[in-house]
Design an enzyme around this catalytic site. Structure first.
Site: not given
Ligand code: IMP
Ligand code: MG
Length: 190
Positions: A47-48, A104, A107, A135, A156-157, A169
């Site tokens: 979903k990001g 999105d 990481d 990141k 963490f964002v 979200r």
């Protein structure tokens, strides 16, 4: 939802709305310049990427095709393992197509690296990545996105599509959460 709607949940705003919007516009133009005939399939990873995909695709000045995939990588409160499941596959056939995967955040990069392997086995003409965030310090695999919004610190964002326990979200900026908010929303994040 704006930062001011969040009382004490937000620790810091890393990227505000105006900066996001300008960068997304630039990325759309970059994609368009690389694919001027508009014969592109943008693949949003849900979903990001939903908000990024909506804004990015609207800023591309050509009737590109859109499709979405749902993959699961992070378990609740766990680290990416690189073991990915497809929960919703593409509707379009990407064989011979110019494909841009819209993510999105990169990481560890494990999810995307798995996804790229899977999609390249379908023989697209080209396969590129457009990631809003990366990141850099967290990267465990070698992924160099063709289009990148921002490099961010290894924190963490949330916001602009990114969640913590499915919340935040709908926040219009990218920010970090206060410790209190992380605890309140359920189990502490590992
Ligand atoms: P990776 O496999 O470690 O690169 O992480 C992949 C997915 O984990 C991303 O597409 C996000 O959905 C999620 N994720 C990674 N970092 C964050 C974060 O800081 N906030 C919210 N979600 C994240
Ligand atoms: Mg994601």
């Amino acid at each position: 939802m704006k930062p001011s709607d969040l009382a004490d949940d937000l620790d810091e705003v890393l990227i505000d709305q105006e900066t996001l919007s300008q960068r997304v516009q630039d990325l759309a133009e970059e994609i368009h310049r690389a694919h001027p005939d508009g014969d592109v399939v943008l693949i949003g990873v849900l979903k990001g990427a939903f908000m990024f995909m909506a804004d990015l695709s609207r800023a591309v000045p050509a009737p590109v095709q859109l499709d979405f995939m749902v993959v699961s990588s992070y378990g609740y409160g766990s680290k990416s393992s690189g073991v990915v499941r497809i929960l919703k596959d593409l509707d379009l056939d990407i064989e011979g197509r110019e494909v841009v995967v819209v993510e999105d955040i990169i990481d560890s990069g494990l999810t995307l690296s798995w996804l790229l392997r899977t999609l390249s086995s379908r023989n697209p003409k080209s396969l590129e990545v457009c990631a809003l965030l990366r990141k850099r310090e967290a990267l465990e695999v070698d992924i160099d996105p063709e289009y990148l919004g921002f490099d961010i610190p290894n924190q963490f964002v949330v916001g602009y599509g990114l969640d913590y326990a499915e919340r935040y979200r709908n926040l219009s900026v990218i920010g970090t959460l206060s410790d209190a908010a992380q605890l309140e929303n359920g189990r502490p994040r590992v």
